[in-house]
Scaffold this motif. Sequence first.
Motif, PDB file in Angstrom:
ATOM      1  N   GLU A   1       3.643  -4.119  -3.510  1.00  0.00           N
ATOM      2  CA  GLU A   1       3.709  -3.727  -4.924  1.00  0.00           C
ATOM      3  C   GLU A   1       2.317  -3.650  -5.547  1.00  0.00           C
ATOM      4  N   VAL A   2       1.462  -4.592  -5.159  1.00  0.00           N
ATOM      5  CA  VAL A   2       0.083  -4.581  -5.671  1.00  0.00           C
ATOM      6  C   VAL A   2      -0.622  -3.289  -5.273  1.00  0.00           C
ATOM      7  N   VAL A   3      -0.537  -2.939  -4.008  1.00  0.00           N
ATOM      8  CA  VAL A   3      -1.186  -1.720  -3.525  1.00  0.00           C
ATOM      9  C   VAL A   3      -0.638  -0.486  -4.234  1.00  0.00           C
ATOM     10  N   GLN A   4       0.672  -0.414  -4.381  1.00  0.00           N
ATOM     11  CA  GLN A   4       1.296   0.735  -5.059  1.00  0.00           C
ATOM     12  C   GLN A   4       0.831   0.847  -6.507  1.00  0.00           C
TER      13      GLN A   4
ATOM     14  N   HIS B   1      -7.886  -4.947  -1.648  1.00  0.00           N
ATOM     15  CA  HIS B   1      -8.776  -5.466  -0.619  1.00  0.00           C
ATOM     16  C   HIS B   1      -8.574  -6.959  -0.378  1.00  0.00           C
ATOM     17  N   SER B   2      -7.797  -7.607  -1.239  1.00  0.00           N
ATOM     18  CA  SER B   2      -7.599  -9.051  -1.104  1.00  0.00           C
ATOM     19  C   SER B   2      -6.653  -9.395   0.032  1.00  0.00           C
ATOM     20  N   GLY B   3      -5.737  -8.494   0.331  1.00  0.00           N
ATOM     21  CA  GLY B   3      -4.819  -8.719   1.439  1.00  0.00           C
ATOM     22  C   GLY B   3      -3.737  -9.748   1.123  1.00  0.00           C
ATOM     23  N   ARG B   4      -2.883  -9.953   2.119  1.00  0.00           N
ATOM     24  CA  ARG B   4      -1.768 -10.884   1.955  1.00  0.00           C
ATOM     25  C   ARG B   4      -2.257 -12.326   1.818  1.00  0.00           C
ATOM     26  N   ALA B   5      -3.384 -12.630   2.432  1.00  0.00           N
ATOM     27  CA  ALA B   5      -3.903 -14.003   2.366  1.00  0.00           C
ATOM     28  C   ALA B   5      -4.217 -14.406   0.928  1.00  0.00           C
ATOM     29  N   ALA B   6      -4.790 -13.488   0.157  1.00  0.00           N
ATOM     30  CA  ALA B   6      -5.113 -13.802  -1.234  1.00  0.00           C
ATOM     31  C   ALA B   6      -3.844 -14.002  -2.053  1.00  0.00           C
TER      32      ALA B   6
ATOM     33  N   PHE C   1      -2.040  -0.115  -7.819  1.00  0.00           N
ATOM     34  CA  PHE C   1      -3.411   0.394  -7.867  1.00  0.00           C
ATOM     35  C   PHE C   1      -3.451   1.889  -7.542  1.00  0.00           C
ATOM     36  N   GLU C   2      -2.644   2.311  -6.562  1.00  0.00           N
ATOM     37  CA  GLU C   2      -2.659   3.715  -6.162  1.00  0.00           C
ATOM     38  C   GLU C   2      -2.069   4.615  -7.238  1.00  0.00           C
ATOM     39  N   LYS C   3      -1.019   4.162  -7.892  1.00  0.00           N
ATOM     40  CA  LYS C   3      -0.357   4.990  -8.902  1.00  0.00           C
ATOM     41  C   LYS C   3      -1.153   5.094 -10.194  1.00  0.00           C
ATOM     42  N   THR C   4      -1.812   4.016 -10.570  1.00  0.00           N
ATOM     43  CA  THR C   4      -2.478   3.973 -11.874  1.00  0.00           C
ATOM     44  C   THR C   4      -3.976   4.261 -11.813  1.00  0.00           C
ATOM     45  N   GLY C   5      -4.553   4.261 -10.611  1.00  0.00           N
ATOM     46  CA  GLY C   5      -6.003   4.430 -10.502  1.00  0.00           C
ATOM     47  C   GLY C   5      -6.770   3.210 -10.979  1.00  0.00           C
ATOM     48  N   ARG C   6      -6.100   2.079 -11.045  1.00  0.00           N
ATOM     49  CA  ARG C   6      -6.693   0.834 -11.532  1.00  0.00           C
ATOM     50  C   ARG C   6      -7.877   0.413 -10.650  1.00  0.00           C
ATOM     51  N   THR C   7      -8.875  -0.220 -11.280  1.00  0.00           N
ATOM     52  CA  THR C   7     -10.040  -0.706 -10.534  1.00  0.00           C
ATOM     53  C   THR C   7     -10.237  -2.217 -10.663  1.00  0.00           C
ATOM     54  N   GLN C   8      -9.728  -2.812 -11.725  1.00  0.00           N
ATOM     55  CA  GLN C   8      -9.941  -4.237 -11.965  1.00  0.00           C
ATOM     56  C   GLN C   8      -8.842  -5.092 -11.334  1.00  0.00           C
ATOM     57  N   PRO C   9      -9.174  -6.327 -10.923  1.00  0.00           N
ATOM     58  CA  PRO C   9      -8.159  -7.216 -10.342  1.00  0.00           C
ATOM     59  C   PRO C   9      -7.007  -7.456 -11.314  1.00  0.00           C
TER      60      PRO C   9
END
Length: 427
Positions: free
Chosen positions: A393-396, A361-366, A398-406
């Motif tokens: 890579e960040v999005v992938q 949710h942070s996007g490219r700006a973050a 989170f999607e692959k691991t089910g990660r929730t934390q930054p």
Amino acid sequence: MDRLFRDVFPFTEPPRVKVVNWAKTVLSKIYLTDTTLRDGQQGWKYLSVEEGLEIYELLHEIGGKGSIRSTEVFLYTGRDRALAKAIMEKGYEYPKPVAWIRASLQDLNLVSETGLDEAVVLMSISDYHIVYKFNSTRDVVIGKYISVAEEAFKRGIKVKASLEDVTRADLDNVVIPFLQKLINLSEKYGVQLKVKLPDTLGVGMPFEFVPPPRGIPALVTRIREKTGLPEEDIEFHGHNDLGLAVANHLAAWFYGAASSNVTLLGIGERAGNCPLEVMAIHYAGIKGLSDINLKPLGRVRELFEKMGYRVPDHLPILGKNAFKTKAGIHADGLLKNPEVYLPFDPYYLLGIPVGVEITPHSGRAAVALWLKQVLGEDSISKDSQAIQQIFDEVVQLFEKTGRTQPLTDEEMLEIASKYYPKLREKR
């Protein structure tokens, strides 16, 4: 034409407070008093002498020019008295150590033995306390308070009468007649009287149209009008049970209680007290920076965490999240101009850097903002191909691991160093 209200939002200072002519006080007279070593300790843990001195030294750094007038101390144990003595030996004018005692001759003797010349004397004033805690009557309880106060005045000890639970007390029939008796004694012996107004259960409200006992503006105004007490001799102490501590403290300032009794991080009984660091920002917004040093506030969290205190992440000013963003739209604004999403420059004023954490949710700006901070380069654009690849890579992940934390900084370095070789030396 841009309208940035620079007279209100200078960015290199806290937002300035402009008060129109309805204010019932002279704001040049306001100040802070501290009760971290009393109410804070009472609501947290039993501090060592060394810990208490570290806190006191920090308070002196912040308010030693007079913005923090005093700090309250216990005298009940050997450790309490050792801390009070160590503080006295520092010889600082501000914050001045002031005893906190119950209304008893035994406690008053501790003040005399320690050599302090001022004491906050607990004088519970509501019928909840008089009837249910003391199982007594108004006349009996107030008579006891009067006798202790008179003995203190005889000994030359200044009294700050702490009217516990005053926001549930009978103002006209108990509080004001009692204060008038204390004022007469103070004048008889030529020793100063101050009055502390504790909103013990945090039930006060900051609105002028709310009557006593809950309405703080009305409560302070009525006491000033009926007793003639000057604003510099009236102190407000508000708890945060209903989330209005800061608002009530500001209202007390604006309506004539010049002294704001606070604790670092708002620590204290139950939901805590009004946080010193927040009121320090408002103080500087009202009076400027001439007699307050905000920079040491940036070390408060580290000091208290070293002592075992868990500082809430979302605490205003000093929580880890106070100047940190995860949201894409906020990161984008900060990337373009920090003033878009910051009320003042936290690094310039407090030594606290602006933070950013990365999620999908942070996007490219973050990502761009994070890189800008790590590399110290202003030329990084969120529209670059490298930023897009890092974000993908960040999005992938989170999607692959089910990660929730930054992602942690170490994880971001691992990803971003593939595209920015300069980062490899930081790993």
